[in-house]
Scaffold this motif. Structure first.
Motif, PDB file in Angstrom:
ATOM      1  N   LYS A  14      87.475  28.497  70.020  1.00 35.75           N
ATOM      2  CA  LYS A  14      87.959  29.912  70.685  1.00 35.75           C
ATOM      3  C   LYS A  14      88.940  30.696  70.703  1.00 35.75           C
ATOM      4  CE  LYS A  14      85.328  26.776  73.696  1.00 35.75           C
ATOM      5  NZ  LYS A  14      84.772  25.910  74.710  1.00 35.75           N
ATOM      6  N   GLN A  15      89.819  31.244  69.473  1.00 34.36           N
ATOM      7  CA  GLN A  15      90.613  31.524  69.289  1.00 34.36           C
ATOM      8  C   GLN A  15      90.387  32.144  68.050  1.00 34.36           C
ATOM      9  OE1 GLN A  15      94.420  30.930  70.784  1.00 34.36           O
ATOM     10  NE2 GLN A  15      93.685  28.644  71.807  1.00 34.36           N
ATOM     11  N   GLY A  16      89.554  32.182  67.369  1.00 31.00           N
ATOM     12  CA  GLY A  16      89.476  32.335  65.458  1.00 31.00           C
ATOM     13  C   GLY A  16      89.185  33.642  65.794  1.00 31.00           C
ATOM     14  N   VAL A  17      89.162  34.777  64.580  1.00 31.72           N
ATOM     15  CA  VAL A  17      90.031  36.158  64.346  1.00 31.72           C
ATOM     16  C   VAL A  17      87.774  36.853  64.325  1.00 31.72           C
ATOM     17  CG1 VAL A  17      92.241  36.409  64.662  1.00 31.72           C
ATOM     18  CG2 VAL A  17      91.113  36.003  62.334  1.00 31.72           C
ATOM     19  N   TRP A  18      88.136  35.792  63.060  1.00 28.56           N
ATOM     20  CA  TRP A  18      86.629  36.349  62.738  1.00 28.56           C
ATOM     21  C   TRP A  18      85.569  36.861  63.515  1.00 28.56           C
ATOM     22  CZ3 TRP A  18      88.494  36.951  57.671  1.00 28.56           C
ATOM     23  CH2 TRP A  18      88.836  35.881  57.400  1.00 28.56           C
ATOM     24  N   ARG A  19      85.324  36.022  64.522  1.00 24.86           N
ATOM     25  CA  ARG A  19      84.011  36.737  65.474  1.00 24.86           C
ATOM     26  C   ARG A  19      83.868  37.936  65.355  1.00 24.86           C
ATOM     27  NH1 ARG A  19      80.711  34.047  67.456  1.00 24.86           N
ATOM     28  NH2 ARG A  19      82.004  32.038  67.417  1.00 24.86           N
ATOM     29  N   GLY A  20      82.272  38.496  65.058  1.00 24.97           N
ATOM     30  CA  GLY A  20      82.196  40.159  65.502  1.00 24.97           C
ATOM     31  C   GLY A  20      82.987  41.006  64.542  1.00 24.97           C
ATOM     32  N   LYS A  21      83.457  40.697  63.899  1.00 24.26           N
ATOM     33  CA  LYS A  21      84.106  41.567  62.310  1.00 24.26           C
ATOM     34  C   LYS A  21      82.443  41.980  61.284  1.00 24.26           C
ATOM     35  CE  LYS A  21      88.511  41.725  63.635  1.00 24.26           C
ATOM     36  NZ  LYS A  21      89.437  43.075  64.500  1.00 24.26           N
ATOM     37  N   PRO A  22      82.309  42.459  61.307  1.00 25.72           N
ATOM     38  CA  PRO A  22      81.312  43.580  60.523  1.00 25.72           C
ATOM     39  C   PRO A  22      81.911  43.284  59.068  1.00 25.72           C
ATOM     40  CG  PRO A  22      82.018  45.039  61.575  1.00 25.72           C
ATOM     41  CD  PRO A  22      82.244  43.870  62.631  1.00 25.72           C
ATOM     42  N   MET A  37      89.404  56.830  61.410  1.00 22.34           N
ATOM     43  CA  MET A  37      89.838  56.180  60.415  1.00 22.34           C
ATOM     44  C   MET A  37      89.082  54.853  61.089  1.00 22.34           C
ATOM     45  SD  MET A  37      90.520  56.723  57.709  1.00 22.34           S
ATOM     46  CE  MET A  37      91.257  57.809  57.232  1.00 22.34           C
ATOM     47  N   ILE A  38      88.527  53.847  60.144  1.00 22.43           N
ATOM     48  CA  ILE A  38      87.506  52.494  59.734  1.00 22.43           C
ATOM     49  C   ILE A  38      88.870  51.661  58.734  1.00 22.43           C
ATOM     50  CG2 ILE A  38      86.111  51.100  59.704  1.00 22.43           C
ATOM     51  CD1 ILE A  38      83.962  53.578  59.490  1.00 22.43           C
ATOM     52  N   ASN A  39      89.764  51.409  59.714  1.00 29.60           N
ATOM     53  CA  ASN A  39      90.757  50.213  59.878  1.00 29.60           C
ATOM     54  C   ASN A  39      90.032  48.435  58.800  1.00 29.60           C
ATOM     55  OD1 ASN A  39      92.457  51.050  60.176  1.00 29.60           O
ATOM     56  ND2 ASN A  39      91.953  50.053  61.879  1.00 29.60           N
ATOM     57  N   VAL A  40      89.527  49.057  57.251  1.00 33.59           N
ATOM     58  CA  VAL A  40      88.680  47.937  56.382  1.00 33.59           C
ATOM     59  C   VAL A  40      89.801  46.616  55.470  1.00 33.59           C
ATOM     60  CG1 VAL A  40      87.225  47.452  54.498  1.00 33.59           C
ATOM     61  CG2 VAL A  40      86.197  49.895  56.142  1.00 33.59           C
ATOM     62  N   GLY A  41      90.022  45.918  56.586  1.00 31.62           N
ATOM     63  CA  GLY A  41      90.935  44.984  55.458  1.00 31.62           C
ATOM     64  C   GLY A  41      89.373  44.379  54.461  1.00 31.62           C
ATOM     65  N   TYR A  42      90.052  43.875  53.001  1.00 29.87           N
ATOM     66  CA  TYR A  42      89.452  43.650  52.389  1.00 29.87           C
ATOM     67  C   TYR A  42      90.549  42.810  51.862  1.00 29.87           C
ATOM     68  CZ  TYR A  42      92.665  45.948  48.773  1.00 29.87           C
ATOM     69  OH  TYR A  42      93.313  46.869  48.091  1.00 29.87           O
ATOM     70  N   LYS A  76      92.937  40.532  62.577  1.00 32.61           N
ATOM     71  CA  LYS A  76      92.829  41.203  63.918  1.00 32.61           C
ATOM     72  C   LYS A  76      92.742  42.793  63.951  1.00 32.61           C
ATOM     73  CE  LYS A  76      94.832  37.299  67.255  1.00 32.61           C
ATOM     74  NZ  LYS A  76      95.321  36.731  67.367  1.00 32.61           N
ATOM     75  N   SER A  77      93.568  43.037  63.045  1.00 36.08           N
ATOM     76  CA  SER A  77      93.336  44.788  63.393  1.00 36.08           C
ATOM     77  C   SER A  77      92.608  45.528  62.586  1.00 36.08           C
ATOM     78  CB  SER A  77      95.187  44.781  63.444  1.00 36.08           C
ATOM     79  OG  SER A  77      95.450  44.671  61.951  1.00 36.08           O
ATOM     80  N   SER A  78      91.485  44.656  61.538  1.00 32.95           N
ATOM     81  CA  SER A  78      90.797  45.263  61.147  1.00 32.95           C
ATOM     82  C   SER A  78      89.354  45.256  61.991  1.00 32.95           C
ATOM     83  CB  SER A  78      90.404  43.940  59.865  1.00 32.95           C
ATOM     84  OG  SER A  78      91.603  44.389  58.950  1.00 32.95           O
ATOM     85  N   ASP A  79      88.732  47.036  61.169  1.00 30.84           N
ATOM     86  CA  ASP A  79      87.665  47.465  62.162  1.00 30.84           C
ATOM     87  C   ASP A  79      86.669  46.078  61.435  1.00 30.84           C
ATOM     88  OD1 ASP A  79      88.491  48.917  63.697  1.00 30.84           O
ATOM     89  OD2 ASP A  79      88.774  50.414  62.810  1.00 30.84           O
ATOM     90  N   ALA A  80      86.867  46.182  60.076  1.00 27.34           N
ATOM     91  CA  ALA A  80      85.386  45.088  59.497  1.00 27.34           C
ATOM     92  C   ALA A  80      86.562  44.907  58.182  1.00 27.34           C
ATOM     93  CB  ALA A  80      84.967  46.464  58.299  1.00 27.34           C
ATOM     94  N   LEU A  81      85.802  44.021  57.719  1.00 24.31           N
ATOM     95  CA  LEU A  81      86.281  42.904  56.468  1.00 24.31           C
ATOM     96  C   LEU A  81      85.329  42.806  55.048  1.00 24.31           C
ATOM     97  CD1 LEU A  81      87.157  40.040  58.423  1.00 24.31           C
ATOM     98  CD2 LEU A  81      88.740  41.514  57.587  1.00 24.31           C
ATOM     99  N   LEU A  82      85.829  43.172  54.410  1.00 23.42           N
ATOM    100  CA  LEU A  82      84.924  43.138  52.429  1.00 23.42           C
ATOM    101  C   LEU A  82      86.033  42.318  51.846  1.00 23.42           C
ATOM    102  CD1 LEU A  82      83.176  45.078  50.479  1.00 23.42           C
ATOM    103  CD2 LEU A  82      85.463  46.480  50.463  1.00 23.42           C
TER     104      LEU A  82
END
Length: 182
Positions: A98-106, A1-6, A66-72
């Motif tokens: 340097k503590q942001g939660v966005w980095r690397g989230k497709p 399952m892919i957790n997609v936060g929107y 943070k708990s999302s695998d990806a963002l829409l």
């Protein structure tokens, strides 16, 4: 399952962006678990509040990202730009340094508006802010939905078959995009 936060860019209950978000479970790949990440209760970003105990809404928001695998992102356009609530969410999520939660989230962006241009300016502004925050935004297809009133019935249900096909294809591409970052 892919957790997609929107994230829905309009705070209005009857917004077209919200109507579109309600259509997502029916058209998204079965591998997606869609969860809304609310932005309406986020206090405006103020570095003075960035203490050992930041506002609880910031902490909740950051943990959801943070708990999302990806963002829409589903955004309207206000005055040729993204809504202030969306920009504030990006700012809250990019801090502390340097503590942001966005980095690397497709991520992927869908924009829509009652006008004909499909919120193109907001879409591009949002993509730029995300890229600066280290978010790999899916480069194509770019989805700009214009004349939003024609896409929904009187109950707010997405009824445009062409739009449903377009979004189904885009979300399938997004699933592939996400897979590149696993």
């Amino acid at each position: 399952m892919i957790n997609v936060g929107y994230i829905v860019g309009s705070l209005r209950k009857g917004a077209y962006t919200r109507m579109l978000s309600r259509a997502l479970p029916d058209i998204a790949p079965s591998s997606f678990k869609l969860t809304e990440i609310g932005i309406g209760e986020l206090p405006l970003y103020n570095q003075d509040l960035e203490t050992d105990t930041p506002p609880p809404a910031w902490t909740t928001f950051r943990n959801q990202v943070k708990s999302s695998d990806a963002l829409l992102f589903i955004t309207p356009e206000y005055n040729r730009g993204m809504p202030a609530a969306v920009k504030n969410a990006i700012d809250v999520g990019s801090r502390p340094p340097k503590q942001g939660v966005w980095r690397g989230k497709p991520a992927a962006v869908i924009s829509l508006t009652p006008g004909r241009l499909g919120a193109m300016a907001a879409h591009q502004q949002l993509r730029l802010s995300l890229s600066v925050s280290g978010v790999p935004v899916m480069p194509a297809p770019e989805i700009y939905l214009g004349e939003a009133a024609k896409l929904f019935d009187s109950n707010g249900k997405l009824v445009s078959e062409d739009t449903i096909k377009l979004l189904t294809s885009m979300l399938s591409d997004f699933e592939t995009w996400i897979g590149r970052f696993k």
